[in-house]
Design a protein around this motif. Sequence first.
Motif, PDB file in Angstrom:
ATOM      1  N   ASN A 226      29.778  48.472  36.753  1.00 35.14           N
ATOM      2  CA  ASN A 226      30.877  49.100  35.589  1.00 35.14           C
ATOM      3  C   ASN A 226      30.273  50.427  34.774  1.00 35.14           C
ATOM      4  O   ASN A 226      31.430  51.129  34.467  1.00 35.14           O
ATOM      5  CB  ASN A 226      31.977  47.734  34.980  1.00 35.14           C
TER       6      ASN A 226
ATOM      7  N   PHE B 153      40.145  50.583  36.265  1.00 29.78           N
ATOM      8  CA  PHE B 153      38.574  49.329  36.669  1.00 29.78           C
ATOM      9  C   PHE B 153      39.440  48.545  36.909  1.00 29.78           C
ATOM     10  O   PHE B 153      39.222  47.535  37.258  1.00 29.78           O
ATOM     11  CB  PHE B 153      38.346  49.406  34.757  1.00 29.78           C
TER      12      PHE B 153
ATOM     13  N   ALA C  71      39.585  48.152  39.976  1.00 30.50           N
ATOM     14  CA  ALA C  71      38.171  48.248  41.327  1.00 30.50           C
ATOM     15  C   ALA C  71      38.007  46.609  40.879  1.00 30.50           C
ATOM     16  O   ALA C  71      37.089  46.141  42.079  1.00 30.50           O
ATOM     17  CB  ALA C  71      37.097  49.220  40.160  1.00 30.50           C
ATOM     18  N   ALA C  72      38.521  45.531  39.925  1.00 32.07           N
ATOM     19  CA  ALA C  72      38.583  44.626  39.759  1.00 32.07           C
ATOM     20  C   ALA C  72      39.577  43.894  40.908  1.00 32.07           C
ATOM     21  O   ALA C  72      39.041  43.120  41.809  1.00 32.07           O
ATOM     22  CB  ALA C  72      38.998  44.164  38.493  1.00 32.07           C
TER      23      ALA C  72
ATOM     24  N   ALA D 286      37.115  44.147  44.101  1.00 35.65           N
ATOM     25  CA  ALA D 286      35.706  44.241  44.421  1.00 35.65           C
ATOM     26  C   ALA D 286      35.124  43.085  45.206  1.00 35.65           C
ATOM     27  O   ALA D 286      33.852  43.900  45.484  1.00 35.65           O
ATOM     28  CB  ALA D 286      35.129  43.119  43.115  1.00 35.65           C
TER      29      ALA D 286
ATOM     30  N   GLN E 111      33.842  41.753  39.019  1.00 39.28           N
ATOM     31  CA  GLN E 111      35.612  41.345  38.046  1.00 39.28           C
ATOM     32  C   GLN E 111      36.182  41.436  37.134  1.00 39.28           C
ATOM     33  O   GLN E 111      36.438  41.457  36.776  1.00 39.28           O
ATOM     34  CB  GLN E 111      36.086  40.382  39.433  1.00 39.28           C
TER      35      GLN E 111
ATOM     36  N   CYS F 145      34.998  44.622  34.817  1.00 42.98           N
ATOM     37  CA  CYS F 145      36.181  45.965  35.228  1.00 42.98           C
ATOM     38  C   CYS F 145      36.832  45.461  33.736  1.00 42.98           C
ATOM     39  O   CYS F 145      37.255  46.604  32.823  1.00 42.98           O
ATOM     40  CB  CYS F 145      36.730  45.193  36.146  1.00 42.98           C
TER      41      CYS F 145
ATOM     42  N   MET G  58      36.749  48.425  30.290  1.00 42.29           N
ATOM     43  CA  MET G  58      38.513  49.567  30.292  1.00 42.29           C
ATOM     44  C   MET G  58      38.610  50.212  29.374  1.00 42.29           C
ATOM     45  O   MET G  58      39.115  50.764  28.848  1.00 42.29           O
ATOM     46  CB  MET G  58      39.231  48.434  31.309  1.00 42.29           C
TER      47      MET G  58
END
Length: 480
Positions: free
Chosen positions: A252, A300, A303-304, A307, A327, A330, A334
Amino acid sequence: MISLKNTTLNSIIWTLIDVLFLKGLFFLTGIFLARILGPEEFGLIGMVAVFITVGKSLVDSGMSSSLIRSDTIDNEDLSTVFLMNLGVSILLYVIIYFSAPYVSIFFNQYILTEILRVYCLTFIISAISAVQLAILSREMNFKKLTILNCPGTILAIITGVLLAYNGFGVWSIVWMYIIMHGILSILLWISSNWKPSFQFSIKKMKIHFGFGYKLTVSALLNNIFKNVYNIVIGKYFPVHILGFYERAHSFNQYPASILTGIISKVSFPLLSKIKSDQNRVARIYKQILQFTFFISAPLFLFAAVLAQPLFDLILGEEWAMSATFFQIFCFSFMLYPVQAFNINVLMVYGRSDLFLRLEIIKKSIILISIIIALPFGIYVLVWSSLVVALLALIINTYYSAKMINYNLTSQLRDLFPFLIFAALSAFIMYLSTLLMDFNSLFLQIFSVGLIGVICYLILNSIFKTSPMQLVIKTIKDKIL
């Protein structure tokens, strides 16, 4: 105006090359090493991380930032800061050298003694070239800095991978960092026109230390509490749990540090040049803030959603717990680039006193959150980072907003559309994972990610958000 704009654009481009290509290579190497080494080795690095980051804060003493923001500097300023940095780095290394065995006893990991004694050589290595680095940043000469970063990064990566393949374990990570810092320091020293004259001025020291020590204490608090989770997890949980946490946090931190690095490197010298024009600072501040969140919000949240397949693909199923941590992080990361930009305003206007006050308040919140969350287990402890991030955003914005007449309510109003668009796009991505069957993890990540990006860009285009308009205009200008 045109000259400043061109300088800023070139600075952003070269900073992007640095963080996307060079730090990107380093990030990918970390992924590769994780597959070879496993969670325990990264857990050991997580245990010493607090000492490394704290040491770096103390070595610089905030005086490099003072050199960058000062209206005029001479050789006496530069030499004074050089000697201060070098002296502090040597003293700090000696302290850590003799304290290392006690750290090993605390964590019950006796290999940490030698790791600390070798790893912390980077303090002295970095101090030798800290002034040369500050000069390049002051001149916004990020092209040269990026070029000088290349040899050390590439050679360090090659060395780290070779050592890992040959069974050196955690030492492959340690030597990788030492080589990277060492080669950069040598190249900065060789390529710089400035060399220390060993002049030392008490008057100059008071000026730069007067500004810098508050930043140092702030950075010290920040780095201690940024790694306090590592200390707590390393002490109260098995070492492999810290390994899972460290990788999730690092994954992250990488994209967050890209955005933050660009903002800090470029905006600090830029805003320092125009700080007397408050209206202009506010206008540029708003544009950069919106553009930053325009990128960080979807990055983010997307990405979560992705993941689990991401971690299964790049690290393997043994890192499943790390994916869950990732997760959760994220949502807090952010907000990190936005927090950093607010803090930059305080530094531009020389309010290191407020910087320190805010850090003390925020670190108190972190300590309280850890005390409350720890009895409930590792997952609640990780979730507490989101509460801390939200409160930190409010606190960071309070003072900086007053300086440029751009309060928290106005900032949130300007950022809210990007959060909504990113959340809607992420929800569509999540639905697509439920409704579609994928033959491979790579196909799932690519397809679902592409759906999210298209949805997000369409929403921004329909509502004609200013960052989207800027992107379109820049592309058209380059093509035409």
